[in-house]
Design a protein around this motif. Structure first.
Motif, short mmCIF file in Angstrom:
data_model
loop_
_atom_site.label_atom_id
_atom_site.label_comp_id
_atom_site.label_asym_id
_atom_site.label_seq_id
_atom_site.Cartn_x
_atom_site.Cartn_y
_atom_site.Cartn_z
N GLU A 5 -3.98 -65.87 96.36
CA GLU A 5 -2.54 -65.61 96.89
C GLU A 5 -2.55 -65.75 98.46
OE1 GLU A 5 0.15 -61.72 96.77
OE2 GLU A 5 -0.71 -62.41 94.70
N LYS A 10 0.97 -68.05 94.78
CA LYS A 10 0.00 -68.42 94.54
C LYS A 10 -0.33 -70.00 94.95
CE LYS A 10 -1.66 -68.18 89.79
NZ LYS A 10 -1.41 -67.99 88.44
N ASN A 79 6.33 -69.47 91.80
CA ASN A 79 6.40 -69.00 93.22
C ASN A 79 7.64 -68.81 93.66
OD1 ASN A 79 3.50 -68.99 93.86
ND2 ASN A 79 3.44 -71.14 94.45
#
Length: 129
Positions: A5, A10, A79
């Motif tokens: 992260e 990610k 995301n």
């Protein structure tokens, strides 16, 4: 591919560990290479999604086949949704952004399907069309 992260998003370790020069060779902001890039927004109703786009450019360029492109696109959606979720905003704006994230994802999936394992990913690897 291992993920970590970064800023709540990610990203593969290779992206996190890449030099600025390596990233500049692959990342082109939001949208595909060429003229269309200037038509694709870098935001969802004033929420910058450039970080999600950068990670997607990286994973898309590193994709070895259509299955990897699907994984790259799904990570992009994950995301985008993470960015929308973390951004403080009112109920309506948040849900409009979620809707736009899914539209954006749909457009990306169409592009990935049409380009298969050519176009942008090969260009980023140095194989010009």
């Amino acid at each position: 591919m291992r993920f970590e992260e970064i800023n709540g998003l990610k990203a593969p370790e290779s992206f996190i560990n890449a030099t600025i020069e390596e990233k500049k060779e692959i990342i082109n902001s939001c949208g595909p290479d060429g003229v269309i890039n200037h038509l694709v927004p870098n935001h969802l109703l004033s929420l910058s999604v450039e970080d999600s786009c950068a990670i997607h450019d990286w994973t898309f360029a590193k994709a070895k086949n259509q299955r990897d492109h699907v994984k790259s696109d799904l990570l992009f959606l994950e995301n985008l949704k993470s960015q929308v979720r973390r951004k403080e905003s009112n109920f309506l704006l948040k849900h409009l952004r979620y809707g736009l994230a899914y539209i954006y994802f749909g457009a990306v999936r169409i592009y990935s399907f049409l380009t298969k394992n050519t176009s942008q990913s090969d260009e980023k690897r140095g194989h010009k069309l």
